[in-house]
Design an enzyme around this catalytic site. Structure first.
Site, mmCIF file in Angstrom:
data_model
loop_
_atom_site.group_PDB
_atom_site.id
_atom_site.type_symbol
_atom_site.label_atom_id
_atom_site.label_comp_id
_atom_site.label_asym_id
_atom_site.label_seq_id
_atom_site.Cartn_x
_atom_site.Cartn_y
_atom_site.Cartn_z
ATOM 1 N N CYS A 1 45.335 104.163 61.555
ATOM 2 C CA CYS A 1 44.579 103.861 61.144
ATOM 3 C C CYS A 1 43.037 105.052 60.323
ATOM 4 O O CYS A 1 42.322 104.707 59.388
ATOM 5 C CB CYS A 1 44.395 102.714 62.338
ATOM 6 S SG CYS A 1 43.990 100.979 60.465
ATOM 7 N N GLY B 1 37.456 95.052 57.448
ATOM 8 C CA GLY B 1 38.133 94.133 58.700
ATOM 9 C C GLY B 1 37.907 94.519 60.478
ATOM 10 O O GLY B 1 38.293 93.666 60.963
HETATM 11 N N1 PLP Z 1 42.947 95.193 61.230
HETATM 12 C C1 PLP Z 1 44.417 95.690 60.866
HETATM 13 C C2 PLP Z 1 45.721 94.832 61.686
HETATM 14 C C3 PLP Z 1 44.785 96.338 60.893
HETATM 15 O O1 PLP Z 1 45.908 96.989 60.183
HETATM 16 C C4 PLP Z 1 43.236 97.948 60.227
HETATM 17 C C5 PLP Z 1 43.448 98.352 59.154
HETATM 18 O O2 PLP Z 1 44.759 99.349 59.580
HETATM 19 C C6 PLP Z 1 42.141 96.923 60.229
HETATM 20 C C7 PLP Z 1 41.848 95.315 61.089
HETATM 21 C C8 PLP Z 1 41.208 97.400 60.292
HETATM 22 O O3 PLP Z 1 40.714 97.404 59.146
HETATM 23 P P1 PLP Z 1 39.951 98.078 57.788
HETATM 24 O O4 PLP Z 1 40.191 99.780 57.428
HETATM 25 O O5 PLP Z 1 39.379 97.164 56.734
HETATM 26 O O6 PLP Z 1 38.151 98.365 58.851
#
Ligand code: PLP
Length: 379
Positions: free
Chosen positions: A319, A69
């Site tokens: 995250c 993401g």
């Molecule tokens: N966008 C949102 C809303 C998220 O919750 C996250 C991860 O928590 C991301 C983007 C990032 O995604 P990734 O972990 O695949 O890079």
């Protein structure tokens, strides 16, 4: 083993995803190779692409696989300048992958506010776009996530998309948290771009996708072998891509309803406790997410206490694990400093059971009742 209630951070790998990945690893080859093993790998990638396209209501050729993401969001924002964008409007509740990419873009950034329930203020957006000066401000660009990672509040993306399309702007939706939890119809969202990530839906970490509308400009950021029709170079993560599609396909039809019943039962118990405030309860939320503040009890202390009691939850946005900071999302919803500092997120998923939720509620309520007199005395 601890009870895992942190599916918005990562949802554990579904068995179907693991099996699809094992098959892909066995297939071997590089999808760009012309020999048999290469063609087998290519078939895996293209089958997954078609499956994702069906899932999100778009065309297979408009699915670009990425490393997750974060990369998908960055790719969109890094492309904006070349598309004639001078100012980015991003919602106040965007993930850092959008917010920090916007700050790093060198473009002006404006914040689209949210209501106290955590829903994007479309009145503000409409007024801002109606006063847009295309010569001075460039092509309008709006980023609004489909559902928030901390509160689960679902955003009015289709209505926002309509406003952006009327203003002949570009519209980006971070659908990372929505995917696999509630249906996300890319075509219906009117978005030019949508970011997706496999691991939030029970797929593997390190793989995601960018969905592109056919009129969406994109400037490649990775130079190399020209994979993904030149839009994202680098040998495809074949097993990851297979696991991503398999995870989405494995989402059960009644999974959202099952999550909602568990979450609502949990909420009912926790909201009865004095000093508890539930965030976004008046809005439409992801069925699995519960975000609450517990008066006086610091988020990180709650997380540690629950970890010791055998439950994995998170403090607001987690995250990158271990990174605890005050939630900008709750601040944007009008939370006081103390409320934001005492917020936790419980996020359920395909592994969650009634027993998990009951035991968590018992443990959390017991601990809060035990610690509360001391918190009050400390004030
Ligand atoms: N966008 C949102 C809303 C998220 O919750 C996250 C991860 O928590 C991301 C983007 C990032 O995604 P990734 O972990 O695949 O890079």
């Amino acid at each position: 083993m601890s009870v895992y209630l942190d599916h918005n951070a990562t949802s554990p790998l579904r068995a179907q995803a693991r099996e699809a990945m094992a098959r892909a690893y066995d297939a071997g080859g590089n999808p760009s190779s012309v020999h048999g093993p290469g063609r087998a790998a290519r078939a895996i990638v293209e089958t997954a692409r078609a499956s994702l396209a069906r899932h999100f209501v778009t065309r297979a050729e408009d699915v670009v696989f990425t490393s997750g993401g974060t990369e998908a969001n960055n790719l969109v924002i890094a492309s904006a300048k070349a598309a004639g964008v001078k100012r980015l409007i991003i919602s106040a509740i965007e993930h850092d992958a959008v917010r920090d990419a916007a700050s790093a873009s060198g473009l002006q950034v404006e914040i689209l506010p949210v209501t106290p329930e955590g829903v994007a203020d479309l009145g503000w957006l409409e007024a801002r776009l109606s006063g847009w000066d295309r010569d001075a401000d460039g092509v309008p660009f709006v980023a609004l996530m489909a559902a928030n990672n901390e509160t689960g509040v679902v955003q009015p993306v289709e209505a926002a998309g309509r406003l952006v399309r009327e203003a002949e702007g570009l519209f980006h939706v971070d659908a990372v948290q929505m995917a696999g939890k509630l249906a996300f119809d890319f075509a219906g969202s009117l978005a030019h771009y949508a970011a997706l990530s496999a691991h939030k839906a029970g797929g593997p970490q390190g793989v995601g996708a960018l969905l592109l509308a056919c009129d969406a400009p994109l400037t490649r950021q990775m130079h190399g072998g020209g994979q993904e029709t030149g839009r994202r170079s680098g040998t495809e993560n074949v097993a990851g891509i297979a696991g991503f599609a398999a995870a989405l396909a494995a989402v059960e039809v009644d999974e959202a309803a099952r999550m909602a019943a568990l979450r609502d039962a949990l909420q009912l118990r926790l909201e009865s406790v004095e000093g508890v405030r539930i965030w976004g309860a008046g809005a439409t939320r992801l069925p699995n997410t519960l975000c609450l503040s517990a008066d006086g009890w610091l988020s990180e202390i709650q997380v540690i206490a629950m970890d010791l009691a055998g439950f994995a939850i998170s403090a607001g946005s987690a995250c990158s694990s271990g990174k605890v900071r005050k939630s900008r999302v709750l601040e944007a919803m009008g939370a006081s400093v103390d409320e934001a500092a005492s917020a936790i997120r419980i996020s359920l998923g395909w592994t969650s059971t009634q027993d998990d939720v009951d035991r968590f509620a018992d443990a959390w309520m017991r601990e809060y009742a035990r610690i509360r007199p001391r918190l009050a005395a400390a004030v």
